[in-house]
Design a protein around this motif. Sequence first.
Motif, PDB file in Angstrom:
ATOM      1  N   LEU B 214      32.130  19.409  -4.424  1.00 25.16           N
ATOM      2  CA  LEU B 214      32.663  19.538  -5.778  1.00 25.16           C
ATOM      3  C   LEU B 214      33.715  20.640  -5.863  1.00 25.16           C
ATOM      4  CD1 LEU B 214      29.498  19.263  -8.064  1.00 25.16           C
ATOM      5  CD2 LEU B 214      31.351  17.602  -7.811  1.00 25.16           C
ATOM      6  N   ARG B 220      35.680  19.162  -9.923  1.00 20.85           N
ATOM      7  CA  ARG B 220      35.064  19.393 -11.234  1.00 20.85           C
ATOM      8  C   ARG B 220      36.008  19.018 -12.388  1.00 20.85           C
ATOM      9  NH1 ARG B 220      30.121  21.962 -10.488  1.00 20.85           N
ATOM     10  NH2 ARG B 220      29.944  23.113  -8.542  1.00 20.85           N
ATOM     11  N   PRO B 222      38.679  16.818 -12.431  1.00 17.82           N
ATOM     12  CA  PRO B 222      38.814  15.354 -12.570  1.00 17.82           C
ATOM     13  C   PRO B 222      37.553  14.682 -13.094  1.00 17.82           C
ATOM     14  CG  PRO B 222      39.756  16.110 -10.492  1.00 17.82           C
ATOM     15  CD  PRO B 222      39.128  17.313 -11.132  1.00 17.82           C
ATOM     16  N   LEU B 223      36.394  15.172 -12.666  1.00 20.13           N
ATOM     17  CA  LEU B 223      35.147  14.567 -13.144  1.00 20.13           C
ATOM     18  C   LEU B 223      34.991  14.785 -14.652  1.00 20.13           C
ATOM     19  CD1 LEU B 223      32.787  15.588 -10.202  1.00 20.13           C
ATOM     20  CD2 LEU B 223      33.209  13.237 -10.966  1.00 20.13           C
ATOM     21  N   ALA B 226      37.290  12.594 -16.447  1.00 21.72           N
ATOM     22  CA  ALA B 226      36.842  11.197 -16.439  1.00 21.72           C
ATOM     23  C   ALA B 226      35.685  10.980 -17.400  1.00 21.72           C
ATOM     24  CB  ALA B 226      36.446  10.773 -15.021  1.00 21.72           C
ATOM     25  N   GLY B 227      35.127  12.088 -17.914  1.00 17.37           N
ATOM     26  CA  GLY B 227      34.101  11.950 -18.942  1.00 17.37           C
ATOM     27  C   GLY B 227      32.673  12.247 -18.502  1.00 17.37           C
ATOM     28  N   LEU B 228      32.514  12.832 -17.337  1.00  9.37           N
ATOM     29  CA  LEU B 228      31.157  13.110 -16.857  1.00  9.37           C
ATOM     30  C   LEU B 228      30.462  14.132 -17.753  1.00  9.37           C
ATOM     31  CD1 LEU B 228      29.269  12.340 -14.483  1.00  9.37           C
ATOM     32  CD2 LEU B 228      29.992  14.452 -13.364  1.00  9.37           C
ATOM     33  N   LYS B 229      29.220  13.815 -18.120  1.00  8.83           N
ATOM     34  CA  LYS B 229      28.458  14.714 -18.996  1.00  8.83           C
ATOM     35  C   LYS B 229      27.205  15.197 -18.304  1.00  8.83           C
ATOM     36  CE  LYS B 229      29.917  12.173 -23.028  1.00  8.83           C
ATOM     37  NZ  LYS B 229      29.545  10.958 -23.745  1.00  8.83           N
ATOM     38  N   TYR B 230      26.948  16.490 -18.413  1.00 10.19           N
ATOM     39  CA  TYR B 230      25.722  17.061 -17.874  1.00 10.19           C
ATOM     40  C   TYR B 230      24.730  17.231 -19.009  1.00 10.19           C
ATOM     41  CZ  TYR B 230      27.946  18.015 -13.374  1.00 10.19           C
ATOM     42  OH  TYR B 230      28.546  17.881 -12.147  1.00 10.19           O
ATOM     43  N   ILE B 231      23.501  16.748 -18.782  1.00 11.34           N
ATOM     44  CA  ILE B 231      22.464  16.932 -19.806  1.00 11.34           C
ATOM     45  C   ILE B 231      21.253  17.591 -19.166  1.00 11.34           C
ATOM     46  CG2 ILE B 231      23.227  14.949 -21.156  1.00 11.34           C
ATOM     47  CD1 ILE B 231      20.945  13.351 -19.956  1.00 11.34           C
ATOM     48  N   ASP B 232      20.379  18.126 -20.011  1.00 11.16           N
ATOM     49  CA  ASP B 232      19.199  18.798 -19.454  1.00 11.16           C
ATOM     50  C   ASP B 232      17.915  18.043 -19.778  1.00 11.16           C
ATOM     51  OD1 ASP B 232      20.547  20.915 -18.210  1.00 11.16           O
ATOM     52  OD2 ASP B 232      20.898  21.843 -20.162  1.00 11.16           O
TER      53      ASP B 232
ATOM     54  N   GLY C  10      28.080   7.881 -16.218  1.00 11.21           N
ATOM     55  CA  GLY C  10      28.768   9.117 -16.558  1.00 11.21           C
ATOM     56  C   GLY C  10      27.850  10.240 -16.987  1.00 11.21           C
ATOM     57  N   VAL C  12      24.844  13.177 -15.801  1.00 12.22           N
ATOM     58  CA  VAL C  12      24.112  13.933 -14.783  1.00 12.22           C
ATOM     59  C   VAL C  12      22.980  14.675 -15.471  1.00 12.22           C
ATOM     60  CG1 VAL C  12      24.224  15.692 -12.972  1.00 12.22           C
ATOM     61  CG2 VAL C  12      26.263  14.321 -13.525  1.00 12.22           C
ATOM     62  N   LYS C  13      21.753  14.364 -15.062  1.00 11.38           N
ATOM     63  CA  LYS C  13      20.627  15.075 -15.652  1.00 11.38           C
ATOM     64  C   LYS C  13      20.262  16.215 -14.700  1.00 11.38           C
ATOM     65  CE  LYS C  13      16.098  14.293 -17.776  1.00 11.38           C
ATOM     66  NZ  LYS C  13      16.310  15.506 -18.586  1.00 11.38           N
ATOM     67  N   ARG C  14      20.253  17.427 -15.260  1.00  9.82           N
ATOM     68  CA  ARG C  14      20.014  18.576 -14.386  1.00  9.82           C
ATOM     69  C   ARG C  14      18.540  18.901 -14.194  1.00  9.82           C
ATOM     70  NH1 ARG C  14      25.231  21.762 -16.327  1.00  9.82           N
ATOM     71  NH2 ARG C  14      24.265  21.249 -18.296  1.00  9.82           N
ATOM     72  N   ASN C  15      17.784  18.881 -15.290  1.00 12.71           N
ATOM     73  CA  ASN C  15      16.369  19.258 -15.180  1.00 12.71           C
ATOM     74  C   ASN C  15      15.505  18.025 -15.038  1.00 12.71           C
ATOM     75  OD1 ASN C  15      17.124  21.919 -15.550  1.00 12.71           O
ATOM     76  ND2 ASN C  15      17.030  21.728 -17.788  1.00 12.71           N
ATOM     77  N   TRP C  73      32.125   8.903  -5.146  1.00 15.84           N
ATOM     78  CA  TRP C  73      32.426  10.151  -5.843  1.00 15.84           C
ATOM     79  C   TRP C  73      31.148  10.884  -6.272  1.00 15.84           C
ATOM     80  CZ3 TRP C  73      35.970  10.453 -10.845  1.00 15.84           C
ATOM     81  CH2 TRP C  73      36.690  11.671 -10.832  1.00 15.84           C
ATOM     82  N   HIS C  76      28.978  13.566  -4.262  1.00 20.60           N
ATOM     83  CA  HIS C  76      29.277  15.001  -4.311  1.00 20.60           C
ATOM     84  C   HIS C  76      28.653  15.652  -5.531  1.00 20.60           C
ATOM     85  CE1 HIS C  76      31.985  15.023  -0.866  1.00 20.60           C
ATOM     86  NE2 HIS C  76      32.344  13.813  -1.254  1.00 20.60           N
ATOM     87  N   LEU C 151      33.235   6.920 -12.335  1.00 19.19           N
ATOM     88  CA  LEU C 151      31.989   7.642 -12.608  1.00 19.19           C
ATOM     89  C   LEU C 151      30.768   6.765 -12.431  1.00 19.19           C
ATOM     90  CD1 LEU C 151      32.651   9.838 -15.767  1.00 19.19           C
ATOM     91  CD2 LEU C 151      32.830  10.437 -13.341  1.00 19.19           C
TER      92      LEU C 151
END
Lengths: 232, 232, 232, 232, 232, 232
Positions: B214, B220, B222-223, B226-232, C10, C12-15, C73, C76, C151
Amino acid sequence: MTTPLYNQLGVVKRNIVRADRTAVDHLGKFGSATVHEAMGRVGLMKTYMRPIYAGAQVSGTAVTVLLHPGDNWMMHVAAEQIQPGDVVVAAITAECTDGYFGDLLATSFMARGARALIIDGGVRDVRTLSEMGFPVWSKAISAKGTIKATLGSVNIPVICAGTLVNPGDAIIADDDGVVVVPAVDATRVAEAAQKREDLEGEKRAKLAAGVLGLDMYNMRGPLEKAGLKYID
Amino acid sequence: MTTPLYNQLGVVKRNIVRADRTAVDHLGKFGSATVHEAMGRVGLMKTYMRPIYAGAQVSGTAVTVLLHPGDNWMMHVAAEQIQPGDVVVAAITAECTDGYFGDLLATSFMARGARALIIDGGVRDVRTLSEMGFPVWSKAISAKGTIKATLGSVNIPVICAGTLVNPGDAIIADDDGVVVVPAVDATRVAEAAQKREDLEGEKRAKLAAGVLGLDMYNMRGPLEKAGLKYID
Amino acid sequence: MTTPLYNQLGVVKRNIVRADRTAVDHLGKFGSATVHEAMGRVGLMKTYMRPIYAGAQVSGTAVTVLLHPGDNWMMHVAAEQIQPGDVVVAAITAECTDGYFGDLLATSFMARGARALIIDGGVRDVRTLSEMGFPVWSKAISAKGTIKATLGSVNIPVICAGTLVNPGDAIIADDDGVVVVPAVDATRVAEAAQKREDLEGEKRAKLAAGVLGLDMYNMRGPLEKAGLKYID
Amino acid sequence: MTTPLYNQLGVVKRNIVRADRTAVDHLGKFGSATVHEAMGRVGLMKTYMRPIYAGAQVSGTAVTVLLHPGDNWMMHVAAEQIQPGDVVVAAITAECTDGYFGDLLATSFMARGARALIIDGGVRDVRTLSEMGFPVWSKAISAKGTIKATLGSVNIPVICAGTLVNPGDAIIADDDGVVVVPAVDATRVAEAAQKREDLEGEKRAKLAAGVLGLDMYNMRGPLEKAGLKYID
Amino acid sequence: MTTPLYNQLGVVKRNIVRADRTAVDHLGKFGSATVHEAMGRVGLMKTYMRPIYAGAQVSGTAVTVLLHPGDNWMMHVAAEQIQPGDVVVAAITAECTDGYFGDLLATSFMARGARALIIDGGVRDVRTLSEMGFPVWSKAISAKGTIKATLGSVNIPVICAGTLVNPGDAIIADDDGVVVVPAVDATRVAEAAQKREDLEGEKRAKLAAGVLGLDMYNMRGPLEKAGLKYID
Amino acid sequence: MTTPLYNQLGVVKRNIVRADRTAVDHLGKFGSATVHEAMGRVGLMKTYMRPIYAGAQVSGTAVTVLLHPGDNWMMHVAAEQIQPGDVVVAAITAECTDGYFGDLLATSFMARGARALIIDGGVRDVRTLSEMGFPVWSKAISAKGTIKATLGSVNIPVICAGTLVNPGDAIIADDDGVVVVPAVDATRVAEAAQKREDLEGEKRAKLAAGVLGLDMYNMRGPLEKAGLKYID
């Protein structure tokens, strides 16, 4: 006319006529390719039958078993019919890749004197089987277990991987595949295989020395007659 | 316009333009994956082509042969056209898994200097071939023998496992598969592969040290774009 | 009701809630066949999933990744979510055998503490991966590279080789295949697997001594009741 | 030597030499089986290529397109190169069954004068395509859509379903499959096909009257010479 | 945490939350391709799922059933859970192509109001089913019957042809394949599908008039930027 | 003991014992599924055997033929052995999808009174065959022609699509597949099939009226005993 055993369920035949032991052991010295040629290019199981580990070469007399999809009950019935020098050949009444055989059954089969298993289905515990040195040729490897609920048969004619196997037939298996020799033909085929083998040593020496098959087999004339043209 | 050699039967072309030997040997130092990338991600044979034993890595110039189903006559014709450093590439005019090649032909091919066989069909005597150290990439392993009755061709363009192979093309094969590099491109692709390889050492060290792709590849931004979302 | 994470792109779940480490390590002592039986014969991936080299046996907690055909993609992105003891489980949104994973990514995954990769697609650099001792179970081996343009998601529920995998689930893989144990069931299944294993030693000894499964499991009565007939 | 167009990406060739229109239309009167025989039994695509509806029989000149897995961007580029009487032949750089083509593209292709699509991948909207009367031969039917992100090429030589297709080649397709005739051979093959067809009428009448092929083709002698034995 | 229903055997869930009927019927007006796109290109079953006759297009709410290989006992249990407008979705715990369903069960399912069957296995009596107008999408057609001996489950989450199906999900099936829409998303996806459909009419008219997709979608710039080259 | 005819090449058996004509015609009134059940769920060919057009249902007595890959010479030899009411069953000594049979041979077979062809290989001219109303069940459709160079056999036991067929056996084929009934069993199986059929009418009426199989077959008790649990 009576109904043929082929196609019958719920039957165990105890007395079967096994191929001549000397002939079967003789056949085991040749690879499946040589035996298959000596047979007249018939009797080979489909090529999806693969050994679980490389390098094993066995011959033996067939104890056959017909199983239902997902059910290995008859494997235990078959175990009792095994005599030293036998190879168990298992067919399934429908296509199913479940793991019908593992290390416990292999322990039992080995104790009975079986030399190998040929199964048109799946097998499991393959690492343990490799360590035990019990060779299996199968259609699949699968951890999926089976139940014990439906009758099949033992020592009836079966179709395994596209080939008819009668109980007592000679089975030859190695990395190239699995060949079935009818019991009555075992001695004749072993002799024919020996003749092929005897001729191969000389051929191999010539080819290794750089002689071309074109010359060794006198192919140039027939090729020209068939119309082969060389261009630059 | 004249009829293209592709599609012609009964022809043996004697003089072919082989890819530059130095470039071909250079290509052999890289795996098929690196060469395939250096080519622009084209030229890879279908993934059903598998080596008969693990660990072999070869490069060579193609001598092509077109066979009829169940007939290996032209293999002997091809043997005469082999020069040291060649790899024989065999295509079949229809899908057929018979064993077109065994230890006798391998002895002859090795005596002529062949480095490997690539065949879109079956092969046999695989244990002996492994012991001889003659690598084969094939679609199947089969003890089934073949006859010698129908003409094919040698050194014409062929389709092998979904890829066009012209005689003289560079062939690179390893456990990952088989790649074909047009003869005229061999030097250029070898240089491009070398560049890729040169860059990989540094990357590998960083990744081994825990740097993320990454960050190393600056992904990071470009991702996120592109709309990548991190959730918890 | 809210849209389930399964099917979302699109993200990413972190926890994630990982299966109990002790249970997961305990499960790793058993083969996939034993665990699969202890689960009640469910949770096995399709049998086309094969290890790139024989003999590996691993267990770990799933970090899942959903990829687009021909695009790695998200691999990574997944790398960053790996914790020691994880196994990455990669699904593709369509059938595609490209090589999504090679030695560079393996270096990164190992640096993060990953124990293995399970991928319903292709892998490359398999000789190097074998030398590195990084085990992979895959559908195919392919030198074909991928792009980084679209994504997918990380740590959402995925279908891999016919089986639902939730992030954090326990993964057990060996030569027999790959089994998924829901995180919540890991401890219970490990105990059940231990019980099966405890019983097997005694059985194995009996069978090795020549006792038949027919007698050891008291099958003769049920077989007779089911109608099995012995003939001569 | 210059790099061959085969294997190049990102290229559109505008001027191609199409097979003679009269010959192509003549070829369309015969089935693919007759044309394949007239060619010398080469040029047939793999048998997994099936029509989306039964009964269509077409001939045309090839406009080729090379696509990336899951990406149909170049289909739109190809549309502009279509001339009346063309058949679009689409290859993919890796195996992928996504639905690259549906009713909108078919509307566009028909407006340009295309007679059919041959695709070594998937197609969708097949009911609408059937109603529109736009025939497609494909490897799969799939509702899966594609993206538009990566370059391929148009009118370069491609491998489609195991067969080399050069832009301008004659394509003959019906319920039996798809045959490719090199542009330069179209007239010659059409004449050879006509000769075969002329001979068939008389043969059919004889066979319908009960004359055996054994006698009509004078096979009894050759069969006896080959060793055929009749038993009772 | 409690053990998830997925993976449990011997369970019948009676009360399930079905997708909104209006939304499901709305979805039925679109083809599977449009719905799949509206979903974000996920949820499509594997392409080996084919209708037993052409032209059927259905939507409904899923009643799921998990079967054992060669055993259709739970089909009868599932029948009782069917409500008008349901589609039965059957998964098997292992790959097996037996014919689990025929005209008698179809009679029962129709009497209960079922609209179709989706089965990751085999079906039989297909001519009668076609005459009855009961559509089935299946992996195989097989006359092979099944037994009734082992428990599975009804209305638990299942994996069918590579896709997760929860009971109550919306199922859309036609000649292009089978798509699963999570119950909670049915209304949203139906609206998105309607929007796609609304836009297609205008596009179709333009394309039919000869406007190229290259111009209609403004692709020329992006293609040039990506490096596309036109040559003559 | 004498060598069994199975496995012999170069043999034509003229006098074969055909299954009782009345029984064979009686069997033709039932579908393959009913006959397969009446046989005890054995005798079904593999499910890849598909009819070239929908709706045909035939029964007949087997004339068998064993072919070499890519060679249909023996088809002409077989034609002479056909009697009215026969069905030709063709097996190949290796897997090969070439088109061994087309409209000329069909004309000859029909003139001899053959009712159908069952072939574990390919067929061509399928549109013409459909128009002629000559039904074929095959593994593939292929325009690829064959040669006439190598002997096979006629009217020996063969393995076709995984099933043993003896000359004279009854063959039943429809859209569900192909079933083989040993000649000696034809009458008995026809009677058993009739009994099954007689029972089905009443069952169908009950199911159509909404009676559940659960009740009609008294399954609720056994299901409960097996441990089935209903939850809400």
